[in-house]
Design a protein around this motif. Structure first.
Motif, PDB file in Angstrom:
ATOM      1  N   VAL A 149     -41.794  -5.923 -12.670  1.00  0.00           N
ATOM      2  CA  VAL A 149     -41.330  -5.702 -11.430  1.00  0.00           C
ATOM      3  C   VAL A 149     -43.017  -5.913 -10.076  1.00  0.00           C
ATOM      4  O   VAL A 149     -43.434  -5.340 -10.670  1.00  0.00           O
ATOM      5  CB  VAL A 149     -41.015  -4.103 -11.134  1.00  0.00           C
ATOM      6  N   PHE A 151     -45.453  -4.460  -7.494  1.00  0.00           N
ATOM      7  CA  PHE A 151     -45.883  -3.003  -6.585  1.00  0.00           C
ATOM      8  C   PHE A 151     -46.752  -3.417  -5.476  1.00  0.00           C
ATOM      9  O   PHE A 151     -47.468  -4.685  -6.431  1.00  0.00           O
ATOM     10  CB  PHE A 151     -46.409  -2.214  -7.417  1.00  0.00           C
ATOM     11  N   TYR A 170     -33.411  11.232  -4.846  1.00  0.00           N
ATOM     12  CA  TYR A 170     -33.671   9.902  -5.528  1.00  0.00           C
ATOM     13  C   TYR A 170     -34.144   8.513  -4.832  1.00  0.00           C
ATOM     14  O   TYR A 170     -35.319   7.905  -5.433  1.00  0.00           O
ATOM     15  CB  TYR A 170     -32.449  10.054  -6.266  1.00  0.00           C
ATOM     16  N   ASP A 172     -36.264   7.880  -3.076  1.00  0.00           N
ATOM     17  CA  ASP A 172     -37.895   7.764  -3.013  1.00  0.00           C
ATOM     18  C   ASP A 172     -38.524   7.696  -4.040  1.00  0.00           C
ATOM     19  O   ASP A 172     -39.746   6.822  -4.312  1.00  0.00           O
ATOM     20  CB  ASP A 172     -38.452   8.212  -1.925  1.00  0.00           C
ATOM     21  N   TYR A 173     -38.614   7.949  -5.182  1.00  0.00           N
ATOM     22  CA  TYR A 173     -39.052   8.673  -6.280  1.00  0.00           C
ATOM     23  C   TYR A 173     -39.010   8.005  -7.817  1.00  0.00           C
ATOM     24  O   TYR A 173     -39.231   8.600  -8.745  1.00  0.00           O
ATOM     25  CB  TYR A 173     -38.901  10.210  -6.157  1.00  0.00           C
ATOM     26  N   PHE A 174     -38.108   7.038  -7.407  1.00  0.00           N
ATOM     27  CA  PHE A 174     -38.218   6.753  -8.843  1.00  0.00           C
ATOM     28  C   PHE A 174     -38.005   4.794  -9.111  1.00  0.00           C
ATOM     29  O   PHE A 174     -37.491   4.358 -10.147  1.00  0.00           O
ATOM     30  CB  PHE A 174     -36.603   7.400  -9.416  1.00  0.00           C
ATOM     31  N   TRP A 175     -39.003   4.107  -8.654  1.00  0.00           N
ATOM     32  CA  TRP A 175     -39.140   3.193  -8.444  1.00  0.00           C
ATOM     33  C   TRP A 175     -40.257   2.714 -10.258  1.00  0.00           C
ATOM     34  O   TRP A 175     -39.988   1.545 -10.514  1.00  0.00           O
ATOM     35  CB  TRP A 175     -40.260   2.607  -7.491  1.00  0.00           C
ATOM     36  N   ALA A 176     -41.279   3.119 -10.820  1.00  0.00           N
ATOM     37  CA  ALA A 176     -41.939   3.144 -11.958  1.00  0.00           C
ATOM     38  C   ALA A 176     -40.831   3.175 -12.771  1.00  0.00           C
ATOM     39  O   ALA A 176     -39.706   3.835 -13.146  1.00  0.00           O
ATOM     40  CB  ALA A 176     -42.786   3.677 -11.230  1.00  0.00           C
ATOM     41  N   ASP A 177     -41.236   2.538 -13.735  1.00  0.00           N
ATOM     42  CA  ASP A 177     -40.567   2.825 -15.305  1.00  0.00           C
ATOM     43  C   ASP A 177     -41.227   4.475 -15.443  1.00  0.00           C
ATOM     44  O   ASP A 177     -42.231   4.833 -15.179  1.00  0.00           O
ATOM     45  CB  ASP A 177     -40.847   1.860 -15.774  1.00  0.00           C
ATOM     46  N   LYS A 178     -41.122   5.073 -16.803  1.00  0.00           N
ATOM     47  CA  LYS A 178     -41.333   6.209 -17.036  1.00  0.00           C
ATOM     48  C   LYS A 178     -41.215   6.129 -18.431  1.00  0.00           C
ATOM     49  O   LYS A 178     -41.211   5.352 -19.050  1.00  0.00           O
ATOM     50  CB  LYS A 178     -40.429   7.406 -17.273  1.00  0.00           C
ATOM     51  N   GLY A 189     -36.600   3.827 -14.396  1.00  0.00           N
ATOM     52  CA  GLY A 189     -36.612   4.992 -13.403  1.00  0.00           C
ATOM     53  C   GLY A 189     -34.974   5.747 -13.583  1.00  0.00           C
ATOM     54  O   GLY A 189     -34.794   6.545 -13.353  1.00  0.00           O
ATOM     55  N   VAL A 192     -33.768   7.692 -15.546  1.00  0.00           N
ATOM     56  CA  VAL A 192     -34.108   9.511 -15.642  1.00  0.00           C
ATOM     57  C   VAL A 192     -33.069   9.635 -15.250  1.00  0.00           C
ATOM     58  O   VAL A 192     -32.603  11.037 -15.706  1.00  0.00           O
ATOM     59  CB  VAL A 192     -35.611   9.562 -15.430  1.00  0.00           C
ATOM     60  N   LEU A 193     -32.686   9.468 -13.962  1.00  0.00           N
ATOM     61  CA  LEU A 193     -31.242  10.066 -12.923  1.00  0.00           C
ATOM     62  C   LEU A 193     -30.280   9.845 -13.801  1.00  0.00           C
ATOM     63  O   LEU A 193     -30.143  10.471 -13.606  1.00  0.00           O
ATOM     64  CB  LEU A 193     -31.251   8.872 -11.906  1.00  0.00           C
ATOM     65  N   LYS A 196     -29.752  12.606 -16.346  1.00  0.00           N
ATOM     66  CA  LYS A 196     -30.279  14.020 -15.439  1.00  0.00           C
ATOM     67  C   LYS A 196     -28.407  14.013 -14.966  1.00  0.00           C
ATOM     68  O   LYS A 196     -27.889  14.820 -15.675  1.00  0.00           O
ATOM     69  CB  LYS A 196     -31.325  14.217 -13.702  1.00  0.00           C
TER      70      LYS A 196
END
Lengths: 447, 447
Positions: A149, A151, A170, A172-178, A189, A192-193, A196
């Protein structure tokens, strides 16, 4: 360095483009298609590199997102890059406005949901710089590709505003990998959602279990109270005291009924709704999201590999052309000039190949981006619904508890009443009337 | 027919009489002695038989009535038969006045209870007709002895007024024996009263058992609620919803505590008082009453047998005297006159014997009568106390139930509060802050 050749951009004739064509023609026939534009790397590198008229590459893709039981949202890329619009479906609570900066977006819903407030901000016209006008070196300094990806590097590129500021959305905050704590693997990311969601589903299930346990306890309690209320203990107590006692036992039976009703209502009005809200299909739906996003990431990786390969091929061709040009300077010959011509053609073709690969990569990334925004907003909406559903049914729990206490209280009142009427004199009268042996008193015997 | 001989009444020197002497001298040294007068058969037979000055035979007996834990009442026979007085101990409820008609009575208590209203009605002077002035035949027509107790025949004798009219007092309704349904045996009226006491004791015990069962149910319920409240179910729910959920579980724990407290209070404030009110000694006390009254009845039977025997002996002597008198008329001789003298002496002696036996019988019957009145009033008082005790503690039961419902209700309130504060946006913010992977959005790759 790519020489200043502007290869004719190959016409995009992919499955996605045909979908796009359908969308561009305004066809709404297939409700589950969606397309989204990236925040394009406009004016990157702080004015370095060639300026001039930048073409806006409107990229969009379409695919079918098959999600059962979830309102699907169409995000369509506007043809007019300089007039970005944003429409968001009305939400039941909060109805946050989606603001999109520097991207073209049009959202629509294929459910009956109506639209409101279609206005949104547009600060930067989207698009991408024509690769022929820039130097690769410069590009490498402003962007980085992580896990396939791309950036902007910190401090590089235009400032990004949140898509939905002040909302902690959601999207806006999960663009990168964890990064895994061990650092070995990384989790997208989006995963992660999804986790949840799975956890939320689990919590909902556990609450239902908890209420189920409570229901069982109430049933057991009611059963025991009821059984006791039918016990013959002190059933032979008589008179007004006997009446009060009988009422006390009857009230115990009523109390048992109150708790049984509580148990039944807990079951139907709390436990079951918590259990059945989003049935088994929900996990399947999440899996579909998961596979869909994973597929896009795989596609992105494949396209990225193609780019790398094309980049190497171009470098090879350029090297070859350079060698041949040097050879021409040493000994001029027709044969060599023919070779140079051929090498230049091949280099130009490699440049075109690279451009096509980058374009395809960008298309796929754009597609992934769009799906990320759409899907994360879906998940966000699902979470709001889950919380509100649980809140509503836990409220029902407290309402039932209140009711139970109130009904319980009313079962004691008739006992109080009859206890007030207990009268030892009256009880003696009743008993004596029934059991007396004789009221004629003895007298002295005469001789 | 008893000839007109007034045999000197033998001085009453029985154990009872010595007791009586003690009472008459005003000695209050032995608190548990009691004496009572019968409703004497005054002016029996509607004026038939000899009228004239009727001696009042003041009869009284004393014995020790050992009853533990029960206020003992002394009922003393007044010396002045024409001034009957009645004193009854103050009772906590109702305080009925004991009215005694045609009997001499004085009541006192050896507890700290005070006396009130010592006045009572006196309509007929008590006493009994001197046997020498009546004819046996006449006596037989107006009285009947059933199970060794002598009653006036229906319509014979002076009208008897209830000792405690309008009160349905035990002391007025249990003079006869109770015929068994099979008619084979008969139960003394006093036994009926004792059985009522035993049944009352049993009811009290069964109520205590009932409350004990309820206590166990509450303990079990509290245990289950408490256990559930500590369950880890949905413990990972987060944010404001997580807080409400945690409070819901905490409130369940509070609810369990409320029920545990209810159980404990039921045990100490209802179950135990019901169980221990009149402990094991109570049945022993009742047995003592029982034996005491049975002894008196046995004594009465024995005295009655003596009367019958003496009556037969007198008849024999009278027959002998008659025969001898007839012989004298036929052939007069010194020897015969001596025989007649002897026979007359023996007849007189037999008459005296009968009189003494009847007197002893009447004393014993009087004693039994007194004990009957005293004991039945004791039992009556015990029954009032029992009913009031039970009433009081069942009221405590309903009070505790009310309290439990109220406390229960208060456990739900903090849950309601926190459910009201549930906010999906806030929860998203908290979760996103903790779990976000990156907010920099991807950009198009350059060539």
């Amino acid at each position: 360095m790519i020489p200043g050749q502007r290869g004719s951009h190959p016409t995009h004739v992919t499955r996605y483009e045909s979908d796009e064509a359908e969308q561009e023609s305004g066809s709404q026939g297939r409700g589950s298609r969606l397309a989204f534009g990236l925040n394009g790397p406009l004016r990157s590198g702080g004015g370095g590199g060639g300026g001039g008229g930048q073409n806006v590459h409107s990229r969009s893709g379409g695919c079918q997102l098959a999600v059962v039981g979830v309102a699907r949202r169409h995000v369509l890329l506007s043809k007019d890059g300089r007039q970005p619009r944003c429409v968001e479906g009305r939400r039941e609570s909060g109805s946050p406005r989606l603001e999109v900066r520097g991207m073209m977006m049009e959202a629509s819903f294929d459910t009956e949901e109506s639209f409101d407030d279609p206005s949104c901000l547009a600060s930067q016209p989207p698009g991408s710089v024509s690769p022929a006008k820039r130097q690769i070196k410069e590009v490498k300094e402003t962007k980085a590709t992580i896990n396939c990806v791309t950036f902007p590097l910190p401090g590089e590129g235009p400032e990004q505003q949140l898509l939905k500021p002040d909302e902690w959305s959601y999207c806006d905050y999960f663009w990168a990998d964890k990064k895994d704590p061990q650092g070995a693997t990384s989790l997208p990311g989006f995963e992660v959602l999804l986790q949840k969601q799975l956890k939320g589903k689990q919590m909902q299930k556990e609450m239902s279990e908890f209420i189920h346990e409570r229901t069982k306890i109430e049933e057991e309690y009611a059963k025991n109270l009821s059984k006791l209320s039918l016990s013959p203990l002190a059933a032979q107590e008589e008179g007004t005291l006997g009446e009060a006692w009988t009422q006390l036992k009857k009230s115990l039976h009523d109390e048992a009924e109150v708790h049984l009703k509580f148990a039944n209502k807990l079951h139907t009005e709390v436990e079951k709704p918590l259990l059945t809200f989003r049935g088994d299909h929900f996990k399947k739906d999440l899996k579909k999201y998961d596979h869909h996003m994973a597929d896009l990431r795989k596609q992105l990786a494949s396209r990225f590999a193609s780019v790398e390969k094309a980049r190497k091929a171009l470098a090879d061709r350029q090297k070859d052309l350079e060698v041949k040009t040097q050879q021409l300077e040493v000994k001029l010959s027709n044969k060599t000039e023919e070779d140079i011509k051929k090498a230049r053609r091949k280099s130009t073709q490699a440049g075109d190949d690279l451009m096509r690969c980058v374009d395809l990569y960008n298309q796929t990334q754009s597609k992934w981006f769009e799906e990320m925004v759409t899907a994360s907003m879906e998940l966000e909406k699902l979470e709001v619904e889950r919380i509100e559903w649980i809140q509503q049914h836990l409220r029902q729990y407290t309402t039932l508890r209140h009711e139970t206490d109130m009904f319980n209280q009313s079962t004691v009142e008739p006992v109080d009443q009859l206890l007030q009427n207990v009268d030892p004199s009256k009880d003696r009268e009743l008993w004596v009337k029934e059991n007396k042996t004789g009221e004629v008193r003895p007298v002295d015997m005469d001789i």
